[in-house]
Design a protein around this motif. Structure first.
Motif, PDB file in Angstrom:
ATOM      1  N   LYS A  89       0.839  -1.186   0.000  1.00 57.62           N
ATOM      2  CA  LYS A  89       0.000   0.000   0.000  1.00 57.62           C
ATOM      3  C   LYS A  89       0.876   1.239   0.000  1.00 57.62           C
ATOM      4  O   LYS A  89       1.931   1.279   0.633  1.00 57.62           O
ATOM      5  N   THR A  90       0.424   2.232  -0.743  1.00 54.89           N
ATOM      6  CA  THR A  90       1.149   3.498  -0.764  1.00 54.89           C
ATOM      7  C   THR A  90       1.030   4.165   0.592  1.00 54.89           C
ATOM      8  O   THR A  90      -0.081   4.348   1.101  1.00 54.89           O
ATOM      9  N   PRO A  91       2.142   4.487   1.229  1.00 55.62           N
ATOM     10  CA  PRO A  91       2.067   5.100   2.563  1.00 55.62           C
ATOM     11  C   PRO A  91       1.341   6.439   2.525  1.00 55.62           C
ATOM     12  O   PRO A  91       1.536   7.228   1.606  1.00 55.62           O
ATOM     13  N   LYS A  92       0.491   6.671   3.502  1.00 54.41           N
ATOM     14  CA  LYS A  92      -0.258   7.910   3.584  1.00 54.41           C
ATOM     15  C   LYS A  92       0.649   9.026   4.084  1.00 54.41           C
ATOM     16  O   LYS A  92       1.364   8.874   5.067  1.00 54.41           O
ATOM     17  N   LEU A  93       0.616  10.150   3.368  1.00 54.93           N
ATOM     18  CA  LEU A  93       1.472  11.268   3.741  1.00 54.93           C
ATOM     19  C   LEU A  93       0.940  11.937   4.997  1.00 54.93           C
ATOM     20  O   LEU A  93      -0.265  12.094   5.181  1.00 54.93           O
ATOM     21  N   SER A  94       1.846  12.334   5.867  1.00 54.38           N
ATOM     22  CA  SER A  94       1.452  13.085   7.048  1.00 54.38           C
ATOM     23  C   SER A  94       1.049  14.492   6.630  1.00 54.38           C
ATOM     24  O   SER A  94       1.338  14.941   5.516  1.00 54.38           O
ATOM     25  N   THR A  95       0.375  15.182   7.541  1.00 50.77           N
ATOM     26  CA  THR A  95      -0.040  16.561   7.249  1.00 50.77           C
ATOM     27  C   THR A  95       1.163  17.438   6.943  1.00 50.77           C
ATOM     28  O   THR A  95       1.134  18.273   6.037  1.00 50.77           O
ATOM     29  N   TYR A  96       2.270  17.208   7.686  1.00 50.22           N
ATOM     30  CA  TYR A  96       3.489  17.995   7.459  1.00 50.22           C
ATOM     31  C   TYR A  96       4.039  17.758   6.060  1.00 50.22           C
ATOM     32  O   TYR A  96       4.358  18.707   5.334  1.00 50.22           O
ATOM     33  N   HIS A  97       4.169  16.489   5.664  1.00 46.66           N
ATOM     34  CA  HIS A  97       4.749  16.183   4.365  1.00 46.66           C
ATOM     35  C   HIS A  97       3.825  16.635   3.229  1.00 46.66           C
ATOM     36  O   HIS A  97       4.297  17.067   2.177  1.00 46.66           O
ATOM     37  N   LYS A  98       2.533  16.541   3.438  1.00 45.26           N
ATOM     38  CA  LYS A  98       1.585  17.021   2.435  1.00 45.26           C
ATOM     39  C   LYS A  98       1.741  18.514   2.227  1.00 45.26           C
ATOM     40  O   LYS A  98       1.762  19.000   1.095  1.00 45.26           O
ATOM     41  N   GLY A  99       1.866  19.241   3.324  1.00 46.61           N
ATOM     42  CA  GLY A  99       2.062  20.680   3.236  1.00 46.61           C
ATOM     43  C   GLY A  99       3.401  21.043   2.634  1.00 46.61           C
ATOM     44  O   GLY A  99       3.516  21.995   1.856  1.00 46.61           O
ATOM     45  N   ASP A 100       4.437  20.278   2.967  1.00 48.61           N
ATOM     46  CA  ASP A 100       5.779  20.542   2.450  1.00 48.61           C
ATOM     47  C   ASP A 100       5.848  20.321   0.941  1.00 48.61           C
ATOM     48  O   ASP A 100       6.489  21.093   0.222  1.00 48.61           O
ATOM     49  N   LEU A 101       5.171  19.298   0.463  1.00 47.69           N
ATOM     50  CA  LEU A 101       5.147  19.021  -0.974  1.00 47.69           C
ATOM     51  C   LEU A 101       4.432  20.134  -1.729  1.00 47.69           C
ATOM     52  O   LEU A 101       4.859  20.555  -2.808  1.00 47.69           O
ATOM     53  N   PHE A 102       3.322  20.614  -1.156  1.00 51.03           N
ATOM     54  CA  PHE A 102       2.594  21.706  -1.808  1.00 51.03           C
ATOM     55  C   PHE A 102       3.425  22.985  -1.803  1.00 51.03           C
ATOM     56  O   PHE A 102       3.452  23.730  -2.785  1.00 51.03           O
ATOM     57  N   GLU A 103       4.108  23.243  -0.704  1.00 52.62           N
ATOM     58  CA  GLU A 103       4.971  24.425  -0.617  1.00 52.62           C
ATOM     59  C   GLU A 103       6.060  24.381  -1.689  1.00 52.62           C
ATOM     60  O   GLU A 103       6.350  25.395  -2.336  1.00 52.62           O
ATOM     61  N   GLN A 104       6.661  23.215  -1.900  1.00 51.19           N
ATOM     62  CA  GLN A 104       7.680  23.073  -2.931  1.00 51.19           C
ATOM     63  C   GLN A 104       7.073  23.280  -4.324  1.00 51.19           C
ATOM     64  O   GLN A 104       7.691  23.883  -5.199  1.00 51.19           O
ATOM     65  N   LYS A 105       5.862  22.783  -4.497  1.00 53.25           N
ATOM     66  CA  LYS A 105       5.165  22.937  -5.771  1.00 53.25           C
ATOM     67  C   LYS A 105       4.905  24.411  -6.071  1.00 53.25           C
ATOM     68  O   LYS A 105       5.111  24.878  -7.200  1.00 53.25           O
ATOM     69  N   VAL A 106       4.474  25.153  -5.052  1.00 54.30           N
ATOM     70  CA  VAL A 106       4.236  26.589  -5.222  1.00 54.30           C
ATOM     71  C   VAL A 106       5.548  27.324  -5.483  1.00 54.30           C
ATOM     72  O   VAL A 106       5.619  28.208  -6.338  1.00 54.30           O
ATOM     73  N   PHE A 107       6.598  26.946  -4.759  1.00 54.36           N
ATOM     74  CA  PHE A 107       7.907  27.573  -4.963  1.00 54.36           C
ATOM     75  C   PHE A 107       8.392  27.360  -6.398  1.00 54.36           C
ATOM     76  O   PHE A 107       8.883  28.289  -7.047  1.00 54.36           O
ATOM     77  N   ASP A 108       8.255  26.136  -6.911  1.00 53.70           N
ATOM     78  CA  ASP A 108       8.674  25.832  -8.280  1.00 53.70           C
ATOM     79  C   ASP A 108       7.849  26.629  -9.290  1.00 53.70           C
ATOM     80  O   ASP A 108       8.379  27.143 -10.282  1.00 53.70           O
ATOM     81  N   PHE A 109       6.546  26.734  -9.029  1.00 54.96           N
ATOM     82  CA  PHE A 109       5.664  27.491  -9.912  1.00 54.96           C
ATOM     83  C   PHE A 109       6.055  28.970  -9.945  1.00 54.96           C
ATOM     84  O   PHE A 109       6.193  29.575 -11.015  1.00 54.96           O
ATOM     85  N   LEU A 110       6.265  29.563  -8.777  1.00 55.63           N
ATOM     86  CA  LEU A 110       6.653  30.969  -8.718  1.00 55.63           C
ATOM     87  C   LEU A 110       8.018  31.197  -9.358  1.00 55.63           C
ATOM     88  O   LEU A 110       8.241  32.221 -10.015  1.00 55.63           O
ATOM     89  N   SER A 111       8.924  30.253  -9.180  1.00 56.99           N
ATOM     90  CA  SER A 111      10.260  30.370  -9.786  1.00 56.99           C
ATOM     91  C   SER A 111      10.165  30.362 -11.308  1.00 56.99           C
ATOM     92  O   SER A 111      10.851  31.146 -11.984  1.00 56.99           O
ATOM     93  N   ARG A 112       9.328  29.477 -11.850  1.00 57.28           N
ATOM     94  CA  ARG A 112       9.149  29.424 -13.305  1.00 57.28           C
ATOM     95  C   ARG A 112       8.527  30.719 -13.821  1.00 57.28           C
ATOM     96  O   ARG A 112       8.938  31.252 -14.863  1.00 57.28           O
ATOM     97  N   GLU A 113       7.544  31.209 -13.093  1.00 53.06           N
ATOM     98  CA  GLU A 113       6.883  32.447 -13.510  1.00 53.06           C
ATOM     99  C   GLU A 113       7.839  33.634 -13.439  1.00 53.06           C
ATOM    100  O   GLU A 113       7.803  34.528 -14.288  1.00 53.06           O
ATOM    101  N   LEU A 114       8.700  33.646 -12.432  1.00 53.20           N
ATOM    102  CA  LEU A 114       9.689  34.716 -12.318  1.00 53.20           C
ATOM    103  C   LEU A 114      10.654  34.669 -13.482  1.00 53.20           C
ATOM    104  O   LEU A 114      10.944  35.686 -14.117  1.00 53.20           O
ATOM    105  N   GLU A 115      11.160  33.480 -13.787  1.00 60.19           N
ATOM    106  CA  GLU A 115      12.113  33.325 -14.893  1.00 60.19           C
ATOM    107  C   GLU A 115      11.489  33.716 -16.228  1.00 60.19           C
ATOM    108  O   GLU A 115      12.161  34.269 -17.105  1.00 60.19           O
TER     109      GLU A 115
END
Length: 259
Positions: free
Chosen positions: A5-31
């Motif tokens: 079974k795919t391990p369920k992400l903790s609330t912290y890791h779920k939030g951290d992944l989204f934060e990285q996703k937003v950071f990558d998105f903003l970085s691309r938009e800046l570039e």
């Protein structure tokens, strides 16, 4: 045989992944030059810290975007970004807490932008706008439904009103699925689908007080290609204009063959 079974992400890791996703998105938009300010004067960082006199300590934010005038070490403007990835709507308490943190970053022209994957409670949305903050719902392209709500759009008088209604719906409706855009934002000045619109709205009041402000702005194309909104009746009329001559031609050819 034991199933994996795919391990369920903790609330912290779920939030951290989204934060990285937003950071990558903003970085691309800046570039790409889509953040209103020119990339050469703008830097983005994750987990920056800013000193709070009230705490006599540093506050760590999720993301910050700093804009500097040429030759200056200190930033002229700062966008502080908070990321939330909840399974429920964003409550007003989270927005109030973020607003309090922003107010403690003294000595800077700091603005706040709360980015989420979920919808906002109406009170949270209203509080953010009245506090001069921007709220953004950032949705994954993989969830696109590629259709528009006709009842939502047809009830509006103008294209601008239709757009505002769609963005507001995206911000407060938990089940909303994107059709065209990934970004739906509200600022004190109104609604927008672009990050450039968010930055322009929040920092426009500094234009008169920051010397050299204009040189920091990324030049935008003077001509933009837009797709006009067409009603169902207009679409059917255009389709008829194209198809009827084709049908007549086919009918004429078949009639000639029968004769």
């Amino acid at each position: 045989m034991t199933s994996l079974k795919t391990p369920k992400l903790s609330t912290y890791h779920k939030g951290d992944l989204f934060e990285q996703k937003v950071f990558d998105f903003l970085s691309r938009e800046l570039e790409a030059g889509n953040l209103y300010f020119a990339p050469q004067f703008t830097t983005i960082q994750r987990k920056p810290k800013y000193f709070s006199r009230e705490r006599e300590d540093y506050i760590v934010f999720d993301i910050s975007i700093e804009v500097r005038l040429p030759g200056f070490d200190a930033p002229s403007m700062i966008m502080l970004v908070e990321c939330k990835n909840y399974s429920s709507t964003i409550p007003i308490n989270d927005v109030e807490e973020f607003s309090s943190k922003i107010s403690q970053v003294t000595g800077h022209n700091a603005k706040g932008m709360l980015v989420t994957a979920s919808a906002f409670q109406a009170s949270a949305l209203n509080f953010a706008r009245n506090k001069g903050m921007a709220v953004i719902r950032y949705l994954d392209e993989g969830n696109f439904t590629w259709e528009l709500s006709r009842s939502l759009l047809m009830g509006a008088i103008s294209a601008s009103e239709r757009r505002s209604k769609e963005i507001l719906n995206a911000l407060i409706a938990p089940s909303f699925q994107p059709a065209i855009y990934t970004t739906y934002a509200a600022t004190p000045q109104g609604y927008t689908n672009t990050l450039a619109g968010v930055f322009q709205s929040l920092f426009s009041d500094l234009r008169k007080v920051i010397a050299g402000y204009q040189q920091l702005i990324q030049p935008q194309p003077t001509c933009k290609h837009r797709v006009a909104f067409l009603s169902l009746q207009q679409i059917e009329a255009r389709a008829t204009e194209v198809l009827v001559p084709h049908w007549l031609h086919q009918w004429s050819c078949r009639s000639g063959e029968d004769n």
